[in-house]
Design a protein around this motif. Structure first.
Motif, mmCIF file in Angstrom:
data_model
loop_
_atom_site.group_PDB
_atom_site.id
_atom_site.type_symbol
_atom_site.label_atom_id
_atom_site.label_comp_id
_atom_site.label_asym_id
_atom_site.label_seq_id
_atom_site.Cartn_x
_atom_site.Cartn_y
_atom_site.Cartn_z
ATOM 1 N N ASP A 96 19.479 19.883 63.995
ATOM 2 C CA ASP A 96 18.700 20.680 64.941
ATOM 3 C C ASP A 96 18.021 19.837 66.018
ATOM 4 O O ASP A 96 17.143 20.311 66.734
ATOM 5 C CB ASP A 96 17.670 21.540 64.203
ATOM 6 N N TYR A 97 18.431 18.594 66.179
ATOM 7 C CA TYR A 97 17.913 17.733 67.249
ATOM 8 C C TYR A 97 18.144 18.438 68.580
ATOM 9 O O TYR A 97 19.254 18.880 68.891
ATOM 10 C CB TYR A 97 18.622 16.377 67.181
ATOM 11 N N GLU A 98 17.081 18.538 69.374
ATOM 12 C CA GLU A 98 17.124 19.372 70.583
ATOM 13 C C GLU A 98 18.106 18.910 71.648
ATOM 14 O O GLU A 98 18.512 19.689 72.497
ATOM 15 C CB GLU A 98 15.727 19.467 71.210
ATOM 16 N N ASN A 99 18.539 17.667 71.616
ATOM 17 C CA ASN A 99 19.477 17.164 72.625
ATOM 18 C C ASN A 99 20.913 17.044 72.119
ATOM 19 O O ASN A 99 21.763 16.511 72.804
ATOM 20 C CB ASN A 99 19.011 15.799 73.129
ATOM 21 N N LEU A 100 21.164 17.540 70.923
ATOM 22 C CA LEU A 100 22.478 17.406 70.295
ATOM 23 C C LEU A 100 23.242 18.722 70.351
ATOM 24 O O LEU A 100 22.706 19.773 70.007
ATOM 25 C CB LEU A 100 22.311 16.971 68.832
ATOM 26 N N TYR A 101 24.519 18.642 70.765
ATOM 27 C CA TYR A 101 25.364 19.832 70.865
ATOM 28 C C TYR A 101 26.730 19.515 70.277
ATOM 29 O O TYR A 101 27.205 18.383 70.339
ATOM 30 C CB TYR A 101 25.485 20.275 72.329
ATOM 31 N N PHE A 102 27.345 20.543 69.726
ATOM 32 C CA PHE A 102 28.609 20.352 69.031
ATOM 33 C C PHE A 102 29.820 20.790 69.842
ATOM 34 O O PHE A 102 30.950 20.582 69.418
ATOM 35 C CB PHE A 102 28.567 21.059 67.672
ATOM 36 N N PRO A 150 28.275 21.688 60.695
ATOM 37 C CA PRO A 150 28.672 21.990 62.072
ATOM 38 C C PRO A 150 29.731 21.047 62.645
ATOM 39 O O PRO A 150 30.274 21.310 63.715
ATOM 40 C CB PRO A 150 27.362 21.872 62.850
ATOM 41 N N CYS A 151 30.011 19.943 61.937
ATOM 42 C CA CYS A 151 31.021 19.006 62.427
ATOM 43 C C CYS A 151 31.523 18.167 61.259
ATOM 44 O O CYS A 151 31.009 18.266 60.147
ATOM 45 C CB CYS A 151 30.433 18.103 63.515
ATOM 46 N N LYS A 152 32.530 17.349 61.552
ATOM 47 C CA LYS A 152 33.078 16.454 60.532
ATOM 48 C C LYS A 152 33.256 15.072 61.151
ATOM 49 O O LYS A 152 33.194 14.915 62.377
ATOM 50 C CB LYS A 152 34.403 16.987 59.993
ATOM 51 N N VAL A 153 33.461 14.085 60.290
ATOM 52 C CA VAL A 153 33.684 12.718 60.760
ATOM 53 C C VAL A 153 34.887 12.721 61.705
ATOM 54 O O VAL A 153 35.923 13.327 61.413
ATOM 55 C CB VAL A 153 33.914 11.760 59.568
ATOM 56 N N GLY A 154 34.720 12.063 62.852
ATOM 57 C CA GLY A 154 35.791 11.996 63.841
ATOM 58 C C GLY A 154 35.651 13.005 64.966
ATOM 59 O O GLY A 154 36.268 12.842 66.017
#
Length: 137
Positions: free
Chosen positions: A115-121, A70-74
């Motif tokens: 899937d941490y409930e407080n994490l968004y991308f 879902p994401c990359k470094v940076g």
């Protein structure tokens, strides 16, 4: 037509165009035709290369070996944090991604599962979740 057949046709076509570029042009018409043939040969080769790459990704996906994170470094990730002192409120904190793995992302020197409930991308997802929390949903 299968993807392999299309790749083969494009490669054959590229070779035919290249065969037409070997002779030295005798006039401006032949010179222009040579440029067109070179361009078409390169275009067909590039299309065949892209299809080969697409085929590799499709094969990996079919084998269950293609992983899309879902994401990359940076990148920036957004975490909803809760404060209780002096007042109870929620806010969004932005963090730069330090590392990624198959199951988790590292930011703020800590690893959290995707899937941490407080994490968004995305900022939009975080703001919508923050609004739901503020409304008590």
């Amino acid at each position: 037509m299968t993807i392999d057949e299309k790749i083969n046709r494009l490669r054959e076509s590229a070779e035919k165009y290249r065969a037409n570029t070997n002779a030295e042009p005798q006039n401006s018409f032949e010179a222009e035709a040579k440029k067109v043939a070179e361009h078409e040969a390169e275009k067909n080769k590039q299309l065949a290369d892209w299809l080969e790459e697409l085929k590799r990704y499709r094969d990996l996906e079919e084998q269950g070996r293609l992983l899309v994170l879902p994401c990359k470094v940076g990148d920036t990730v957004y975490e909803i944090l809760e404060e209780t002192v002096p007042n109870h409120y929620f806010y969004i904190s932005e963090w730069k991604v330090q590392d990624v793995s198959v199951k988790a992302v590292k930011y703020a020197d800590e690893w959290e599962p995707y899937d941490y409930e407080n994490l968004y991308f995305t900022r939009e997802e975080a703001e919508a979740a923050l609004e739901r929390r503020r409304n008590g949903e």
